[in-house]
Design a protein around this motif. Structure first.
Motif, PDB file in Angstrom:
ATOM      1  N   ASP A 141       0.798  -1.220   0.000  1.00  0.00           N
ATOM      2  CA  ASP A 141       0.000   0.000   0.000  1.00  0.00           C
ATOM      3  C   ASP A 141       0.835   1.276   0.000  1.00  0.00           C
ATOM      4  N   TYR A 148      -4.724   4.019  -4.009  1.00  0.00           N
ATOM      5  CA  TYR A 148      -5.863   3.801  -4.898  1.00  0.00           C
ATOM      6  C   TYR A 148      -6.001   2.330  -5.262  1.00  0.00           C
ATOM      7  N   LEU A 149      -4.873   1.635  -5.350  1.00  0.00           N
ATOM      8  CA  LEU A 149      -4.829   0.216  -5.679  1.00  0.00           C
ATOM      9  C   LEU A 149      -3.710  -0.417  -4.869  1.00  0.00           C
ATOM     10  N   PRO A 151      -2.360  -4.224  -3.938  1.00  0.00           N
ATOM     11  CA  PRO A 151      -2.417  -5.687  -3.979  1.00  0.00           C
ATOM     12  C   PRO A 151      -1.918  -6.303  -2.671  1.00  0.00           C
ATOM     13  N   VAL A 185      -6.780  -7.563  -4.059  1.00  0.00           N
ATOM     14  CA  VAL A 185      -6.443  -6.162  -4.277  1.00  0.00           C
ATOM     15  C   VAL A 185      -7.457  -5.301  -3.537  1.00  0.00           C
ATOM     16  N   LEU A 187      -9.182  -1.609  -3.379  1.00  0.00           N
ATOM     17  CA  LEU A 187      -9.482  -0.449  -4.217  1.00  0.00           C
ATOM     18  C   LEU A 187     -10.024   0.658  -3.327  1.00  0.00           C
ATOM     19  N   GLN A 188      -9.261   1.754  -3.208  1.00  0.00           N
ATOM     20  CA  GLN A 188      -9.659   2.843  -2.323  1.00  0.00           C
ATOM     21  C   GLN A 188     -10.896   3.579  -2.867  1.00  0.00           C
ATOM     22  N   PHE A 210     -11.945   0.737   1.672  1.00  0.00           N
ATOM     23  CA  PHE A 210     -11.573  -0.050   0.501  1.00  0.00           C
ATOM     24  C   PHE A 210     -12.691  -1.013   0.094  1.00  0.00           C
ATOM     25  N   ASP A 212     -12.663  -4.708  -1.256  1.00  0.00           N
ATOM     26  CA  ASP A 212     -11.707  -5.812  -1.192  1.00  0.00           C
ATOM     27  C   ASP A 212     -12.140  -6.900  -2.176  1.00  0.00           C
TER      28      ASP A 212
END
Length: 243
Positions: A141, A148-149, A151, A185, A187-188, A210, A212
Motif C-alpha cells: 500500500d 488507490y490500488l 495488492p 487487491v 481499491l480505495q 476499501f 476488497d
C-alpha cells in the motif's frame, strides 16, 4: 550606619541578580525537557501521514464450494445434495497492522459463518459452516501517494465446525487445523468524496475505505478422518476499513 545600609542594599541587588539568573537557567532547562508532539496532518497524502501502527476491520463474502464433501449421514456427495451451489460464507476480520516503507504486515482474527439448504436429493438437507482462524497478510500500500490500488497476499489458519441436518438425522463435528491462501487487491473509495473522507480521518481516525476483491483456495485439514475441505479457486468481495 549609612555605609552598612548601603552595603546591605548592594548585597540584596547582587542576590536578586543571582536569583534571577538561576531562575532563568532553570526555566531554560525545563524548556529543553519539554516534549514536542507533532500531530497528524490529515490533509497530507497517505504516504506521508500514516503512522507506524494501524488496524483493519473487514466484512467479506465468498462462495465456499466444498465439492469434495461427502455426507456423514448417508454418504452422498456435495453435488448430489447441493449441485454447484456454494455455501454463502460471510466473515468478519479484525487485524493489527504494522506499517513500514515497503507496505504493511497485518495479523488478525477471522470469523466466518454460512448455511446452505436444498432438497434436490429428495429430502431437505442443510449444511452449516462456522470458520474461525488467525491470518497474516502483506499489503503493498505504499506504491502510490494514496493507496488507490493496493495488492496483497495472505494466509489464514483455521478450524471449521460443520453442522449437517436431514429430516431424520443430524451430525456435527469440528475439523483439525486447515488453511487457505489468498491473493487480492484493495481499491480505495476515498477519492469519490474527498472532503467527507478527510473529515472522517480527522474526526474518527478512519484512514481509508476499501473495496476488497480476492481469490482464495482451501486445502485439506491435517486429519484424514476430517471432511475433505479442499476447493478450487474461489472468489470473494467485501469492504475493508483502515484505522
Amino acid at each position: 550606619m549609612k555605609l552598612h545600609q548601603s552595603l546591605k542594599s548592594k548585597v540584596c541587588i547582587v542576590l536578586l541578580a543571582l536569583t534571577c539568573s538561576v531562575s532563568q537557567a532553570q526555566a531554560e532547562e525545563v524548556l529543553e525537557l519539554v516534549e514536542v508532539q507533532h500531530y497528524q496532518d490529515n490533509l497530507a497524502p497517505y504516504k506521508e501521514r500514516r503512522e507506524d501502527h494501524g488496524a483493519y476491520i473487514g466484512l467479506d463474502y465468498e462462495g465456499l464450494d466444498l465439492k469434495n464433501f461427502i455426507s456423514t449421514l448417508d454418504g452422498k456427495s456435495y453435488g448430489e445434495l447441493f449441485g454447484t451451489s456454494p455455501i454463502p460464507l460471510v466473515h468478519l476480520s479484525v487485524d493489527y497492522k504494522y506499517n513500514f516503507i515497503l507496505g504493511s504486515l497485518s495479523l488478525g482474527v477471522d470469523l466466518g459463518k454460512g448455511t446452505l439448504s436444498d432438497n434436490r436429493s429428495g429430502a431437505d438437507r442443510t449444511l452449516g459452516i462456522t470458520k474461525y482462524g488467525v491470518g497474516v497478510k502483506y499489503t503493498a500500500d505504499m506504491i502510490l501517494d494514496e493507496p488507490y490500488l493496493a495488492p496483497y497476499v495472505g494466509v489464514v489458519v483455521w478450524q471449521m465446525s460443520l453442522d449437517e441436518k436431514s429430516p431424520t438425522n443430524s451430525f456435527s463435528a469440528t475439523t483439525q487445523m486447515g488453511f487457505n491462501y489468498t491473493v487480492g487487491v484493495l481499491l480505495q473509495l476515498d477519492w469519490i468524496d474527498y472532503e467527507t473522507a478527510k473529515n472522517t480521518t480527522f474526526n474518527w481516525g478512519l484512514e481509508n475505505t476499501f473495496i476488497d476483491l480476492y481469490a482464495t483456495q482451501y486445502a485439506k485439514t491435517s486429519a484424514v478422518d476430517d471432511p475433505n475441505t479442499e476447493t478450487d479457486l474461489l472468489y470473494g468481495a467485501g469492504l475493508r476499513l483502515e484505522f
